[in-house]
Design an enzyme around this catalytic site. Structure first.
Site: not given
Length: 266
Positions: A49, A239
């Protein structure tokens, strides 16, 4: 005495928890810090990443003790020869600014991956205290079984793509039977869940969003931990609030009846 334990059995450490933050694509440390301050404790990154330093800076900025955080990273496929596992993990720790990670994954069983060579290096890192728990990612049940045979450490988790359009029934059954976690990446199918009629119907019933329904469904499954990404503080809160959404049997049946199948990552 504090008897908290990780799922892998480390005394006094943070647990993986019911939901985590996927950080792929996050380039702002403040997003990570905001997640921690919102209530996230499980932070997931990876060498590929290219943002371990960002995650580390976010952790440093956040008002949370290290021992309350569960930080995971993954060794990329070209670093899976034994010496490279050790060197690349030490480099990951330097970028994160941490003395240890709570979970270290084999990112994919390809490239330099050789279970008989790679996995003993993971065991060694655990024995040395640089890694608290060992995991794999994108493994089939057969590959999980092979890894479990080779590892001395308990296998804590297999991180895989999982969402209402790709429900992974075989892996879910295997994880429940063998006692490891499935960490669900791309739990919102990169936004595709908003276009699924069944999810929209359940969301309307509960005055929620399709994203919240997807996360609530995943979090309700035995041994499953979703790790959604978020582009805003509002989505971070939304979330996390999905954990309070109680789906009934009819809701679950509707989700499990979705006929559309979409696998996003090969």
């Amino acid at each position: 005495m504090d008897e908290r334990r990780t799922e892998g059995g480390t005394p006094g450490a943070a647990t993986m928890g019911p939901v985590g933050l996927g950080t792929m694509g996050i380039e702002d440390p403040d997003r990570v810090a905001s997640a921690v301050e919102t209530g996230y404790r499980h932070l997931d990154t990876a060498q590929i990443y290219d943002n371990e330093a960002v995650v580390g800076a976010g952790i440093e900025r956040a008002a949370a003790a290290r021992e309350d955080l569960f930080v995971a990273t993954k060794v990329w496929v070209d670093e899976l020869a034994p010496a490279d596992v050790v060197a690349s993990t030490e480099a990951s720790l330097d970028r994160l600014g941490l003395d240890y990670v709570d979970l270290l994954y084999v990112h994919r069983p390809i490239g330099e991956y050789d279970p008989e060579e790679t996995l003993p290096a993971f065991d060694r890192l655990r024995e040395e205290g640089l890694v608290r728990n060992v995991g794999v990612s994108n493994f089939s049940p057969e590959q999980v079984a092979e890894a479990r045979e080779v590892l001395d450490a308990p296998l804590l988790a297999n991180q895989v793509e999982m969402h209402p359009l790709y429900r992974q029934p075989e892996l879910r059954e295997d994880a429940q039977r063998r006692g490891y976690r499935l960490v669900a990446y791309s739990p919102l199918a990169q936004g595709e869940v908003f276009e699924v009629p069944e999810l929209r119907a359940v969301a309307e019933k509960h005055d929620a969003t399709p994203a919240q329904v997807s996360l609530a469904w995943l979090a309700s499954l035995p041994n499953v931990v979703p790790i959604p990404r978020s582009a805003s503080d509002a989505h971070l809160r939304e979330n996390l609030a999905a954990l309070a959404l109680a789906l009934d049997d009819g809701d679950v049946a509707k989700i499990e009846s979705i006929e559309r199948t979409e696998k996003l990552f090969e």
